[in-house]
Each structure stands twice: as C-alpha cells, then as structure tokens.
Design a protein around this motif. Structure first.
Motif, mmCIF file in Angstrom:
data_model
loop_
_atom_site.group_PDB
_atom_site.id
_atom_site.type_symbol
_atom_site.label_atom_id
_atom_site.label_comp_id
_atom_site.label_asym_id
_atom_site.label_seq_id
_atom_site.Cartn_x
_atom_site.Cartn_y
_atom_site.Cartn_z
ATOM 1 N N VAL A 186 0.824 -1.207 0.000
ATOM 2 C CA VAL A 186 0.000 0.000 0.000
ATOM 3 C C VAL A 186 0.859 1.259 0.000
ATOM 4 N N ILE A 187 0.221 2.322 -0.381
ATOM 5 C CA ILE A 187 0.726 3.663 -0.103
ATOM 6 C C ILE A 187 -0.210 4.180 0.974
ATOM 7 N N ASN A 188 0.350 4.442 2.166
ATOM 8 C CA ASN A 188 -0.486 4.791 3.317
ATOM 9 C C ASN A 188 -0.936 6.260 3.243
ATOM 10 N N PRO A 189 -1.805 6.673 4.152
ATOM 11 C CA PRO A 189 -2.330 8.046 4.089
ATOM 12 C C PRO A 189 -1.265 9.145 4.116
ATOM 13 N N SER A 190 -0.089 8.864 4.680
ATOM 14 C CA SER A 190 0.955 9.896 4.702
ATOM 15 C C SER A 190 1.822 9.863 3.449
ATOM 16 N N GLY A 191 1.526 8.931 2.505
ATOM 17 C CA GLY A 191 2.272 8.860 1.255
ATOM 18 C C GLY A 191 3.399 7.852 1.262
ATOM 19 N N GLY A 192 3.620 7.170 2.393
ATOM 20 C CA GLY A 192 4.695 6.188 2.474
ATOM 21 C C GLY A 192 4.266 4.810 2.003
ATOM 22 N N ASN A 193 5.254 4.028 1.561
ATOM 23 C CA ASN A 193 5.004 2.648 1.167
ATOM 24 C C ASN A 193 4.896 1.780 2.416
ATOM 25 N N GLY A 194 4.064 0.760 2.340
ATOM 26 C CA GLY A 194 3.921 -0.135 3.471
ATOM 27 C C GLY A 194 3.153 -1.375 3.088
ATOM 28 N N ILE A 195 2.833 -2.156 4.110
ATOM 29 C CA ILE A 195 1.999 -3.343 3.914
ATOM 30 C C ILE A 195 0.830 -3.288 4.891
ATOM 31 N N TYR A 196 -0.231 -3.983 4.529
ATOM 32 C CA TYR A 196 -1.397 -4.094 5.405
ATOM 33 C C TYR A 196 -1.964 -5.488 5.231
ATOM 34 N N GLY A 197 -2.187 -6.157 6.339
ATOM 35 C CA GLY A 197 -2.794 -7.479 6.304
ATOM 36 C C GLY A 197 -4.267 -7.384 6.625
ATOM 37 N N LYS A 198 -5.078 -8.157 5.912
ATOM 38 C CA LYS A 198 -6.522 -8.149 6.127
ATOM 39 C C LYS A 198 -7.028 -9.579 6.255
ATOM 40 N N VAL A 199 -7.836 -9.805 7.282
ATOM 41 C CA VAL A 199 -8.521 -11.081 7.447
ATOM 42 C C VAL A 199 -9.950 -10.880 6.942
ATOM 43 N N HIS A 200 -10.299 -11.618 5.898
ATOM 44 C CA HIS A 200 -11.649 -11.565 5.328
ATOM 45 C C HIS A 200 -12.434 -12.770 5.824
ATOM 46 N N PHE A 201 -13.581 -12.515 6.444
ATOM 47 C CA PHE A 201 -14.427 -13.602 6.920
ATOM 48 C C PHE A 201 -15.450 -13.959 5.856
ATOM 49 N N LYS A 202 -15.645 -15.242 5.649
ATOM 50 C CA LYS A 202 -16.545 -15.721 4.607
ATOM 51 C C LYS A 202 -17.980 -15.909 5.104
ATOM 52 N N ASN A 203 -18.199 -15.598 6.369
ATOM 53 C CA ASN A 203 -19.536 -15.631 6.958
ATOM 54 C C ASN A 203 -19.744 -14.379 7.789
ATOM 55 N N GLU B 114 -36.364 -9.436 16.632
ATOM 56 C CA GLU B 114 -36.126 -8.010 16.400
ATOM 57 C C GLU B 114 -34.622 -7.799 16.271
ATOM 58 N N GLU B 115 -34.204 -7.073 15.240
ATOM 59 C CA GLU B 115 -32.779 -6.774 15.109
ATOM 60 C C GLU B 115 -32.391 -5.751 16.164
ATOM 61 N N LEU B 116 -31.337 -6.047 16.908
ATOM 62 C CA LEU B 116 -30.856 -5.166 17.972
ATOM 63 C C LEU B 116 -29.696 -4.299 17.511
ATOM 64 N N LEU B 117 -28.778 -4.878 16.730
ATOM 65 C CA LEU B 117 -27.515 -4.198 16.482
ATOM 66 C C LEU B 117 -26.773 -4.851 15.325
ATOM 67 N N THR B 118 -26.141 -4.049 14.504
ATOM 68 C CA THR B 118 -25.155 -4.525 13.531
ATOM 69 C C THR B 118 -23.868 -3.777 13.830
ATOM 70 N N MET B 119 -22.759 -4.507 13.858
ATOM 71 C CA MET B 119 -21.499 -3.874 14.249
ATOM 72 C C MET B 119 -20.308 -4.509 13.536
ATOM 73 N N ASP B 120 -19.234 -3.731 13.385
ATOM 74 C CA ASP B 120 -17.948 -4.236 12.918
ATOM 75 C C ASP B 120 -17.219 -4.782 14.136
ATOM 76 N N LEU B 121 -16.657 -5.991 14.018
ATOM 77 C CA LEU B 121 -16.082 -6.617 15.208
ATOM 78 C C LEU B 121 -14.645 -6.202 15.496
ATOM 79 N N SER B 122 -13.818 -6.076 14.490
ATOM 80 C CA SER B 122 -12.433 -5.665 14.705
ATOM 81 C C SER B 122 -11.937 -5.012 13.426
ATOM 82 N N ASN B 123 -12.377 -3.806 13.182
ATOM 83 C CA ASN B 123 -12.158 -3.183 11.883
ATOM 84 C C ASN B 123 -10.730 -2.728 11.601
ATOM 85 N N SER B 124 -9.801 -3.012 12.499
ATOM 86 C CA SER B 124 -8.409 -2.655 12.204
ATOM 87 C C SER B 124 -7.727 -3.705 11.336
ATOM 88 N N VAL B 125 -8.164 -4.960 11.422
ATOM 89 C CA VAL B 125 -7.532 -6.016 10.627
ATOM 90 C C VAL B 125 -8.523 -6.970 9.966
#
Length: 185
Positions: free
Chosen positions: A32-49, A111-122
């Motif tokens: 990636v090119i991060n928000p400050s313009g530097g090169n870097g890496i980012y790991g992402k865990v994608h859940f299939k459910n 009744e739906e109570l809540l929808t949320m992101d569980l760990s949106n950093s990774v």
C-alpha cells in the motif's frame, strides 16, 4: 449517520497477495501507499460468513448464555448464542438456525438489535445481533465440533458479569450494554 462526515479512502493498494485461505476465512497482504504517502503493507482477514448473535430473552427478563471452550483464546467463554451466517442466507435465517443448534430454542418473535464491525483494524467481520422472544424449548442440534453448556440467568446478573469483566465476548458485551441503555435491565 447522515450528519457524520464521510472522507474518501486515503489508502492506495499497489498489490494484493493471498497468504492463506480456508472455508471460513482468507488472509491477504496488501502493498500500500499509506495516508501519509509512504510505502507499506497491510494485512486483512476476510471472513466468509457474517457473525450472528442472539439475545434469547424470556418473559421474566432472563437470557440464555452458551458456554464453550474458545480455541483461539485458550479459555472457556460464556456468551450469547452465536455463530456464522453464510452471506447467501439472511441474518435472520442464520440466527434462527444458530439459536436452535446451540440452545434448542425456537422464538416466535425476532427483532434486530444491532449490527457492528467486530475488529475493523484487521478484519472485515460484521455481526448482526437479534433479540428473540416468545421462546419454545426443543432439543439442541449442536455441530459435531461443539461441546456446549447453556445457562439461563437474569439480564441484570449478566449485565453485572459484563461490567465486572467476567464476560468479555464482544458480541455479548455490545448487546448487553445496548439492552441496558434501552432499559431492559
């Protein structure tokens, strides 16, 4: 959410490399090119459910908890009935299946109570949590890999356990705190 400002994505992906893939999740490393313009890496865990949680609430304001040994944490956990819902199934269909599997309960009202992101950093894991009422007890149908216990306790006691840090599961904590704010306990 209409009043919250929305910003454009400041991240630029230059390369995506699959690292790991199984029936439940996929791990990808991005150059990636991060928000400050530097090169870097980012790991992402994608859940299939989608993560699903159910507040099975009785007329007496008691709720059901499920206990199980959580392999990634290497400890026992008490939490709401929870599980994974395939994206080709509605969250409500998945919640009904999970509630029956783990507790043997069937609910007449949902009744739906809540929808949320569980760990949106990774991860991109999203959870939908429902309140299930007008409960009828049937036989549980656990998956072969599950060794579960169930408890029925007053919501006020479960709230105390959350506040004391005895219950730490994020879906359970978020649901119980929202129930408190809504005046259920």
């Amino acid at each position: 959410m209409a009043d919250l400002p929305i910003q454009r994505n400041p991240w630029k992906i230059t390369k995506a490399k699959p690292i790991y893939d199984n029936p439940w999740l996929q791990i990808t490393e991005f150059d990636v090119i991060n928000p400050s313009g530097g090169n870097g890496i980012y790991g992402k865990v994608h859940f299939k459910n989608r993560a699903i949680g159910i507040v099975a609430l009785t007329r007496e304001n008691e709720l059901y908890l499920v206990g199980q040994y959580r392999f990634p944490l290497d400890r026992y956990s008490w939490e709401l009935p929870e599980g994974g819902g395939p994206f080709d199934q509605t969250p409500l269909e998945a919640a009904k299946r999970e509630l029956l599997e783990e507790t043997g309960l069937v609910a007449a009202k949902w009744e739906e109570l809540l929808t949320m992101d569980l760990s949106n950093s990774v991860t991109d894991e999203v959870a939908t949590i429902f309140i299930a009422t007008d409960l009828e007890q049937r036989a549980p149908e656990p998956e072969p890999t599950e060794q579960l216990m169930t408890l029925k306790r007053p919501l006020s006691q479960v709230f105390d356990w959350v506040m004391q840090g005895e219950i730490t599961d994020s879906i359970t904590v978020a649901a119980v705190l929202k129930l408190k704010v809504l005046g259920y306990c």
